[in-house]
Design a protein around this motif. Structure first.
Motif, PDB file in Angstrom:
ATOM      1  N   GLY A 119      21.998 -74.530 -73.396  1.00  0.00           N
ATOM      2  CA  GLY A 119      23.439 -74.693 -73.515  1.00  0.00           C
ATOM      3  C   GLY A 119      24.116 -75.058 -72.206  1.00  0.00           C
ATOM      4  O   GLY A 119      23.481 -75.188 -71.157  1.00  0.00           O
ATOM      5  N   LEU A 120      25.430 -75.195 -72.276  1.00  0.00           N
ATOM      6  CA  LEU A 120      26.241 -75.457 -71.090  1.00  0.00           C
ATOM      7  C   LEU A 120      26.851 -74.156 -70.591  1.00  0.00           C
ATOM      8  O   LEU A 120      26.978 -73.178 -71.336  1.00  0.00           O
ATOM      9  N   SER A 121      27.253 -74.149 -69.333  1.00  0.00           N
ATOM     10  CA  SER A 121      27.930 -73.003 -68.734  1.00  0.00           C
ATOM     11  C   SER A 121      29.251 -73.441 -68.139  1.00  0.00           C
ATOM     12  O   SER A 121      29.412 -74.590 -67.724  1.00  0.00           O
ATOM     13  N   ASP A 122      30.182 -72.506 -68.096  1.00  0.00           N
ATOM     14  CA  ASP A 122      31.433 -72.681 -67.373  1.00  0.00           C
ATOM     15  C   ASP A 122      31.660 -71.389 -66.611  1.00  0.00           C
ATOM     16  O   ASP A 122      31.906 -70.342 -67.220  1.00  0.00           O
ATOM     17  N   GLY A 123      31.543 -71.415 -65.302  1.00  0.00           N
ATOM     18  CA  GLY A 123      31.647 -70.200 -64.518  1.00  0.00           C
ATOM     19  C   GLY A 123      30.527 -69.239 -64.881  1.00  0.00           C
ATOM     20  O   GLY A 123      29.350 -69.604 -64.893  1.00  0.00           O
ATOM     21  N   VAL A 124      30.888 -68.007 -65.229  1.00  0.00           N
ATOM     22  CA  VAL A 124      29.883 -66.993 -65.554  1.00  0.00           C
ATOM     23  C   VAL A 124      29.463 -67.039 -67.020  1.00  0.00           C
ATOM     24  O   VAL A 124      28.575 -66.300 -67.435  1.00  0.00           O
ATOM     25  N   LEU A 144      15.189 -70.166 -81.905  1.00  0.00           N
ATOM     26  CA  LEU A 144      16.627 -70.333 -81.682  1.00  0.00           C
ATOM     27  C   LEU A 144      16.929 -71.663 -81.005  1.00  0.00           C
ATOM     28  O   LEU A 144      17.875 -72.370 -81.381  1.00  0.00           O
ATOM     29  N   GLN A 145      16.126 -72.017 -80.006  1.00  0.00           N
ATOM     30  CA  GLN A 145      16.389 -73.269 -79.306  1.00  0.00           C
ATOM     31  C   GLN A 145      16.096 -74.481 -80.187  1.00  0.00           C
ATOM     32  O   GLN A 145      16.720 -75.530 -80.018  1.00  0.00           O
ATOM     33  N   SER A 146      15.179 -74.325 -81.152  1.00  0.00           N
ATOM     34  CA  SER A 146      14.918 -75.436 -82.077  1.00  0.00           C
ATOM     35  C   SER A 146      16.088 -75.649 -83.027  1.00  0.00           C
ATOM     36  O   SER A 146      16.247 -76.735 -83.590  1.00  0.00           O
ATOM     37  N   LEU A 147      16.905 -74.616 -83.233  1.00  0.00           N
ATOM     38  CA  LEU A 147      18.068 -74.693 -84.123  1.00  0.00           C
ATOM     39  C   LEU A 147      19.357 -75.000 -83.362  1.00  0.00           C
ATOM     40  O   LEU A 147      20.417 -75.160 -83.979  1.00  0.00           O
ATOM     41  N   GLN A 148      19.274 -75.063 -82.060  1.00  0.00           N
ATOM     42  CA  GLN A 148      20.449 -75.181 -81.208  1.00  0.00           C
ATOM     43  C   GLN A 148      20.840 -76.638 -80.992  1.00  0.00           C
ATOM     44  O   GLN A 148      19.993 -77.508 -80.806  1.00  0.00           O
ATOM     45  N   SER A 149      22.130 -76.899 -81.019  1.00  0.00           N
ATOM     46  CA  SER A 149      22.685 -78.172 -80.568  1.00  0.00           C
ATOM     47  C   SER A 149      23.592 -77.858 -79.383  1.00  0.00           C
ATOM     48  O   SER A 149      24.658 -77.257 -79.555  1.00  0.00           O
ATOM     49  N   PRO A 150      23.158 -78.198 -78.183  1.00  0.00           N
ATOM     50  CA  PRO A 150      23.970 -77.884 -77.005  1.00  0.00           C
ATOM     51  C   PRO A 150      25.317 -78.597 -77.051  1.00  0.00           C
ATOM     52  O   PRO A 150      25.434 -79.711 -77.569  1.00  0.00           O
ATOM     53  N   ALA A 151      26.323 -77.942 -76.536  1.00  0.00           N
ATOM     54  CA  ALA A 151      27.639 -78.555 -76.449  1.00  0.00           C
ATOM     55  C   ALA A 151      27.583 -79.783 -75.541  1.00  0.00           C
ATOM     56  O   ALA A 151      26.788 -79.838 -74.592  1.00  0.00           O
ATOM     57  N   THR A 152      28.419 -80.755 -75.826  1.00  0.00           N
ATOM     58  CA  THR A 152      28.529 -81.920 -74.938  1.00  0.00           C
ATOM     59  C   THR A 152      29.634 -81.719 -73.914  1.00  0.00           C
ATOM     60  O   THR A 152      29.731 -82.453 -72.932  1.00  0.00           O
ATOM     61  N   GLY A 153      30.476 -80.728 -74.152  1.00  0.00           N
ATOM     62  CA  GLY A 153      31.507 -80.326 -73.207  1.00  0.00           C
ATOM     63  C   GLY A 153      31.888 -78.896 -73.508  1.00  0.00           C
ATOM     64  O   GLY A 153      31.929 -78.501 -74.670  1.00  0.00           O
ATOM     65  N   TYR A 154      32.129 -78.114 -72.473  1.00  0.00           N
ATOM     66  CA  TYR A 154      32.447 -76.702 -72.694  1.00  0.00           C
ATOM     67  C   TYR A 154      33.428 -76.226 -71.638  1.00  0.00           C
ATOM     68  O   TYR A 154      33.261 -76.489 -70.446  1.00  0.00           O
ATOM     69  N   PHE A 155      34.486 -75.515 -72.088  1.00  0.00           N
ATOM     70  CA  PHE A 155      35.487 -74.947 -71.186  1.00  0.00           C
ATOM     71  C   PHE A 155      35.855 -73.562 -71.672  1.00  0.00           C
ATOM     72  O   PHE A 155      36.034 -73.343 -72.876  1.00  0.00           O
ATOM     73  N   ALA A 180      25.056 -72.490 -79.650  1.00  0.00           N
ATOM     74  CA  ALA A 180      25.439 -72.794 -81.029  1.00  0.00           C
ATOM     75  C   ALA A 180      24.191 -73.220 -81.794  1.00  0.00           C
ATOM     76  O   ALA A 180      23.500 -74.156 -81.389  1.00  0.00           O
ATOM     77  N   THR A 181      23.890 -72.506 -82.888  1.00  0.00           N
ATOM     78  CA  THR A 181      22.725 -72.808 -83.707  1.00  0.00           C
ATOM     79  C   THR A 181      23.170 -73.140 -85.127  1.00  0.00           C
ATOM     80  O   THR A 181      24.195 -72.643 -85.604  1.00  0.00           O
ATOM     81  N   TYR A 182      22.362 -73.970 -85.821  1.00  0.00           N
ATOM     82  CA  TYR A 182      22.752 -74.497 -87.124  1.00  0.00           C
ATOM     83  C   TYR A 182      21.645 -74.273 -88.149  1.00  0.00           C
ATOM     84  O   TYR A 182      20.461 -74.447 -87.856  1.00  0.00           O
ATOM     85  N   TYR A 183      22.049 -73.869 -89.357  1.00  0.00           N
ATOM     86  CA  TYR A 183      21.125 -73.460 -90.406  1.00  0.00           C
ATOM     87  C   TYR A 183      21.472 -74.140 -91.719  1.00  0.00           C
ATOM     88  O   TYR A 183      22.623 -74.518 -91.957  1.00  0.00           O
ATOM     89  N   ASP A 184      20.454 -74.244 -92.594  1.00  0.00           N
ATOM     90  CA  ASP A 184      20.659 -74.727 -93.959  1.00  0.00           C
ATOM     91  C   ASP A 184      20.776 -73.515 -94.879  1.00  0.00           C
ATOM     92  O   ASP A 184      19.881 -72.654 -94.895  1.00  0.00           O
ATOM     93  N   VAL A 185      21.861 -73.437 -95.629  1.00  0.00           N
ATOM     94  CA  VAL A 185      22.089 -72.313 -96.529  1.00  0.00           C
ATOM     95  C   VAL A 185      21.228 -72.478 -97.781  1.00  0.00           C
ATOM     96  O   VAL A 185      21.150 -73.567 -98.363  1.00  0.00           O
ATOM     97  N   LEU A 186      20.556 -71.406 -98.190  1.00  0.00           N
ATOM     98  CA  LEU A 186      19.778 -71.447 -99.423  1.00  0.00           C
ATOM     99  C   LEU A 186      20.708 -71.694-100.610  1.00  0.00           C
ATOM    100  O   LEU A 186      21.802 -71.121-100.670  1.00  0.00           O
ATOM    101  N   PRO A 187      20.303 -72.556-101.537  1.00  0.00           N
ATOM    102  CA  PRO A 187      21.161 -72.841-102.698  1.00  0.00           C
ATOM    103  C   PRO A 187      21.564 -71.567-103.431  1.00  0.00           C
ATOM    104  O   PRO A 187      20.746 -70.691-103.697  1.00  0.00           O
ATOM    105  N   GLY A 188      22.864 -71.462-103.729  1.00  0.00           N
ATOM    106  CA  GLY A 188      23.375 -70.312-104.467  1.00  0.00           C
ATOM    107  C   GLY A 188      23.608 -69.074-103.627  1.00  0.00           C
ATOM    108  O   GLY A 188      23.975 -68.024-104.167  1.00  0.00           O
TER     109      GLY A 188
END
Length: 205
Positions: free
Chosen positions: A12-17, A146-157, A22-30
């Motif tokens: 991921g990205l950092s801003d200061g400390v 977790l890192q395989s499910l992660q999409s790093p931010a392209t900008g973070y503040f 952010a991780t993304y999942y597929d919801v099981l149907p129903g």
């Protein structure tokens, strides 16, 4: 495109400390309604933890968002500690609390399989006196998932990125203590000393 990792924030990205995850999942149907209830239980679990526990983990915030007409889930957190320590400490609130919502996603089966291969979910509950050592021995596999499910931010503040939660809480306690002094009539003479003028000017803001 290759994503680099670092000690502070992983992928991921950092801003200061503060770092973002952010991780993304597929919801099981129903399972949308059950997932919605489980994510609320997870938020309630974090809210009910002793304050010093959340501060120790470095957690700043956690949120779940169900989107794409109930088919996808985002779990995002921000944290102050280094990536490895953050995951290790955060998992120690109990893996069952995570699986409660993860098991309503396709990717939850990967986490469940990792837990079984690592000795079983019961090894990752607060009832296990060896949980800290268990986590240190095994969470490499969980971090990979977790890192395989992660999409790093392209900008973070983050507007409070210069201060840690312990610093923010200490500042709040100092302000409350100083307000008690200001409210005490016996302090009036002492507060006239020029050395205390910066404090009085700050209190007037």
């Amino acid at each position: 495109m290759t994503t680099t990792t670092n000690v502070k924030s992983g992928k991921g990205l950092s801003d200061g400390v503060i770092s973002e995850l952010a991780t993304y999942y597929d919801v099981l149907p129903g399972h949308e309604d059950e997932l919605r209830a489980a994510t609320q239980r997870f938020a309630d679990t974090l809210r009910q933890l002793p304050r010093d526990v959340n501060i120790h983990t470095g957690l700043r915030d956690s949120r779940h968002v169900i989107f794409d007409n109930g088919r996808r889930l985002m779990w995002a957190t921000t944290f102050e500690n280094e990536w490895d320590a953050y995951v290790d400490d955060f998992v120690q609130i109990g893996l069952d609390k995570f699986l409660d919502w993860m098991n309503h996603t396709v990717q939850g089966s990967d986490v469940e399989a990792w837990a079984v291969a690592s000795g079983g979910v019961e090894k990752f509950t607060v009832a296990n006196p060896d949980i800290q050592a268990q986590v240190k021995r095994t969470t490499g596999g969980l971090k990979t998932i977790l890192q395989s499910l992660q999409s790093p931010a392209t900008g973070y503040f983050n507007n409070l990125s210069a201060w840690t939660m312990p610093q923010i809480e200490k500042a709040q306690r100092l302000q409350e203590a100083f307000q008690q002094v200001l409210d005490d009539p016996r302090a009036a003479e002492a507060l006239e000393h020029p050395a205390l003028r910066p404090l009085l000017d700050m209190a007037a803001d």
